[in-house]
Enzyme design. Structure first.
Site, PDB file in Angstrom:
ATOM      1  CG  ASN A   1     -19.057  20.147  24.226  1.00 37.12           C
ATOM      2  OD1 ASN A   1     -18.911  19.682  25.351  1.00 37.12           O
ATOM      3  ND2 ASN A   1     -20.072  20.930  23.911  1.00 37.12           N
TER       4      ASN A   1
ATOM      5  CG  HIS B   1     -26.361 -29.572   9.052  1.00 35.65           C
ATOM      6  ND1 HIS B   1     -27.480 -28.771   9.088  1.00 35.65           N
ATOM      7  CD2 HIS B   1     -25.999 -29.648   7.741  1.00 35.65           C
ATOM      8  CE1 HIS B   1     -27.794 -28.385   7.846  1.00 35.65           C
ATOM      9  NE2 HIS B   1     -26.905 -28.907   7.012  1.00 35.65           N
TER      10      HIS B   1
ATOM     11  CB  SER C   1     -12.389 -29.875  39.094  1.00 33.67           C
ATOM     12  OG  SER C   1     -13.205 -30.243  40.183  1.00 33.67           O
TER      13      SER C   1
ATOM     14  CE  LYS D   1     -14.073 -31.482  34.953  1.00 34.07           C
ATOM     15  NZ  LYS D   1     -14.954 -31.659  33.808  1.00 34.07           N
TER      16      LYS D   1
ATOM     17  CD  GLU E   1     -15.078 -24.049  29.831  1.00 36.40           C
ATOM     18  OE1 GLU E   1     -15.714 -25.098  29.811  1.00 36.40           O
ATOM     19  OE2 GLU E   1     -14.422 -23.690  30.822  1.00 36.40           O
TER      20      GLU E   1
HETATM   21  N1  ARG Z   1     -16.613  14.558  30.577  1.00 36.77           N
HETATM   22  C1  ARG Z   1     -17.361  14.867  29.410  1.00 36.77           C
HETATM   23  C2  ARG Z   1     -17.496  13.646  28.516  1.00 36.77           C
HETATM   24  O1  ARG Z   1     -16.825  12.713  28.719  1.00 36.77           O
HETATM   25  C3  ARG Z   1     -16.711  15.927  28.598  1.00 36.77           C
HETATM   26  C4  ARG Z   1     -17.136  17.259  29.027  1.00 36.77           C
HETATM   27  C5  ARG Z   1     -18.135  17.903  28.197  1.00 36.77           C
HETATM   28  N2  ARG Z   1     -19.016  18.440  29.136  1.00 36.77           N
HETATM   29  C6  ARG Z   1     -19.812  19.462  29.000  1.00 36.77           C
HETATM   30  N3  ARG Z   1     -20.474  19.817  30.018  1.00 36.77           N
HETATM   31  N4  ARG Z   1     -19.954  20.090  27.865  1.00 36.77           N
HETATM   32  O2  ARG Z   1     -18.289  13.657  27.609  1.00 36.77           O
END
Ligand code: ARG
Length: 461
Positions: free
Chosen positions: A111, A157, A278, A284, A291
Site C-alpha cells: 500500500n 461570438h 483523402s 484534399k 483535429e
Molecule cells: N497493485 C496494487 C495497486 O496498484 C497494489 C497492491 C496493494 N494491494 C493490496 N492487496 N493491498 O493498487
C-alpha cells in the site's frame, strides 16, 4: 499446491478469472524503475537502522541494480504471472539473490509501496510536462516576435469585433499555457511528500527512519498521516485535471487552426509534413493534427472523470478500487506529452498568411468602437449616445457597400457635420489596433511589453 507469494493463508491456485480481473502487472510494469528505486531506498534505510545486515544489503543493492538494467534492456520479461510489479520484482530478486530478498518488505506494505511508486511517476511527469510547456511557450513567443505588425480581426461570438495583431493572439495562448505550467509546478510542490514507511495503514513498530527514505528519494518531507497517505490519490487527480485543462487549451487553439486553414479563412497554412490527404478526393489537405488534438481532449477528460468516480465512495484506507488509478494517468500523461511535442513542431513550421489576415480586417467594421471613442473624446459626447450614432453610421456604410474604415471624410461629414478630418485617422485599422495602449492591450507597444515580460519570465525559470 502452489502458493501466491502475496497470499499467506490462501492455499489453492487462484481462479484464472480472478487473475485476469486482479492482476495489474500488464499495466503497472510501467512503474518498474520507481519500484526498484523505492526498494533500494527502503532497504538502505533498514540497513542503517540495523534491521537488515550489511551482507544482505550488498546482495539486495546489487540484485536490484542488475534488475533495473535487465528490465530496462528487456532481457528480463515482466510477465511471469505475477499479480503486480511489486510482486514481480520481489520474485525476480529472490530468484537472483535468495533469502536476503525476502527481508526487503520488512516495515513496508504494497500500500505504501504503490503510493510511493505512483507518486514518483506523477511528480516526475508534472515536471516533464512543465518542461514541454516551456518549449511550447517559446514557439508562441517566436511567432509573436515576427508578427507584431500583422493585423488580424479580433473576434467575439466568432464575429469581427476589433482589430488586433497576430502576435497578440499568439500571446493569449502563451498566457494560457503559462498558467498551465504554473499548475503543474504547484501540483508538484504540493504533492512532493513521501508515503514510504506508512506500511499498510497505521505505520510500523519497526524503528524505521522516514526522513532518510524521504531524502533518498528526493521528496520534500514524509507524509503526516499514514491512514490518509495510503489511500490518497489527489496527486493523480491533480495531474489529470492539469492535463485536462491544458488539453482544453490545446483544443481551443486546434479549433482556431482548423478554422484558419479553411479556404474561407486561409489565415495559416500548415506544413505538408503536418497534413494528410483523402483516399478519394485528390485535392484534399486535411488538418488531422489539430483535429486529433481536439479529439484527444475528450479522452483525457474521460480519464479524469473515471478516477474522480473511482475515489468518491472509498472508505479509509486502501481499497483495491484504487488500482484503477493507473491506466488513465499513464494514458493522459502520454497523450499530454505527445500532444505538446506535435503541437510545437506544427506551430514552428506553420506559415502565417499575413495578407489574408489583413484583408479580413477590411470587413466587419472593426474600427466602429474607435469612432465612438473619438466622439467621446472630441465632442464630449456621452459614450452611449456616441455608440448609437456610430450604429447608424455602420448602417449607412452598409448601404454604400463599404466598411466603416473605407468611408471618406466627405461621406462621414455628410452623415454628421461635427466630424473633423482627423476622424478618418481613427477609422484606420492599424491606428485602431495601435490605439489600444492600455496595459495588456493589443497595441504594438503593449504587445512588445508582453513579449518582454514573458521572455524575462522564461529567463527566470
Ligand atoms: N497493485 C496494487 C495497486 O496498484 C497494489 C497492491 C496493494 N494491494 C493490496 N492487496 N493491498 O493498487
Amino acid at each position: 499446491m502452489k502458493k501466491n507469494i502475496a497470499s499467506a493463508r490462501i492455499d489453492i491456485e487462484s481462479s484464472a478469472l480472478l487473475k485476469e480481473l486482479n492482476d495489474s502487472l500488464p499495466f503497472d510494469k510501467e512503474l518498474f524503475r520507481e519500484d526498484i528505486t523505492g526498494s533500494l531506498a527502503h532497504a538502505k534505510m533498514l540497513t542503517k537502522q540495523g534491521i537488515i545486515s550489511q551482507d544482505d544489503w550488498k546482495l539486495i543493492e546489487q540484485g536490484l541494480n542488475e534488475l533495473l538494467e535487465e528490465i530496462g534492456q528487456g532481457s528480463v520479461e515482466l510477465n511471469g504471472g505475477d499479480e503486480d510489479i511489486h510482486m514481480a520484482i520481489e520474485r525476480l530478486l529472490t530468484a537472483k539473490i535468495g533469502d536476503a530478498a525476502k527481508r526487503v518488505h520488512t516495515a513496508r506494505s504494497r500500500n505504501d509501496q504503490v503510493a510511493t511508486d505512483f507518486r514518483l511517476y506523477v511528480l516526475h511527469n508534472n515536471q516533464e510536462i512543465a518542461r514541454l510547456l516551456v518549449e511550447l511557450i517559446k514557439s508562441f513567443l517566436s511567432i509573436a516576435s515576427k508578427n507584431r505588425d500583422t493585423l488580424l480581426p479580433g473576434m467575439t461570438h466568432l464575429q469581427h469585433a476589433q482589430p488586433i495583431n497576430f502576435a497578440y493572439h499568439m500571446l493569449a495562448y502563451a498566457s494560457m499555457f503559462k498558467r498551465d505550467f504554473e499548475r503543474f509546478i504547484s501540483s508538484y510542490k504540493r504533492n512532493n511528500i513521501s508515503p514510504l514507511g506508512c506500511a499498510a495503514l497505521a505505520g510500523t513498530p519497526h524503528p524505521i527512519d522516514r526522513e532518510q527514505t524521504t531524502a533518498e528519494l528526493g521528496f520534500k518531507e514524509p507524509s503526516l498521516n499514514c491512514l490518509d497517505t495510503v489511500s490518497d490519490r489527489d496527486f493523480a487527480l491533480e495531474i489529470l485535471f492539469n492535463i485536462s485543462t491544458m488539453m482544453m487549451h490545446i483544443s481551443r487553439l486546434s479549433e482556431e487552426l482548423i478554422l484558419w486553414s479553411t479556404s474561407e479563412f486561409k489565415f495559416v497554412t500548415l506544413s505538408d509534413k503536418h497534413a494528410t490527404g483523402s483516399s478519394i478526393m485528390p485535392q484534399k489537405k486535411n488538418p488531422d493534427i489539430p483535429e486529433l488534438l481536439r479529439g484527444k481532449t475528450g479522452r483525457v477528460n474521460g480519464n479524469l472523470v473515471s478516477l474522480l468516480t473511482v475515489m468518491k465512495g472509498l472508505p479509509l484506507a486502501y481499497n483495491k478500487d484504487t488500482q484503477e488509478d493507473k491506466e488513465g494517468v499513464f494514458d493522459s500523461v502520454k497523450t499530454a506529452k505527445l500532444s505538446l511535442m506535435v503541437l510545437k513542431e506544427m506551430l514552428d513550421e506553420m506559415k502565417v498568411n499575413k495578407e489574408n489576415m489583413e484583408n479580413a480586417c477590411k470587413k466587419g467594421h472593426l474600427s466602429a468602437t474607435d469612432l465612438a471613442d473619438y466622439m467621446v473624446k472630441n465632442l464630449n459626447m456621452p459614450f452611449r449616445d456616441a455608440y448609437h450614432l456610430v450604429g447608424n453610421i455602420v448602417n449607412e456604410a452598409e448601404k454604400m457597400n463599404k466598411d466603416i474604415s473605407e468611408l471618406t471624410f466627405e461621406e462621414l461629414h455628410a452623415i454628421d457635420p461635427r466630424f473633423k478630418e482627423d476622424a478618418i485617422e481613427v477609422l484606420n485599422i492599424e491606428n485602431s489596433m495601435n490605439a489600444r495602449k492600455s496595459y495588456g492591450g493589443t497595441s504594438k507597444e503593449s504587445t512588445q511589453k508582453q513579449i518582454e515580460i514573458l521572455n524575462s519570465w522564461l529567463e527566470s525559470l
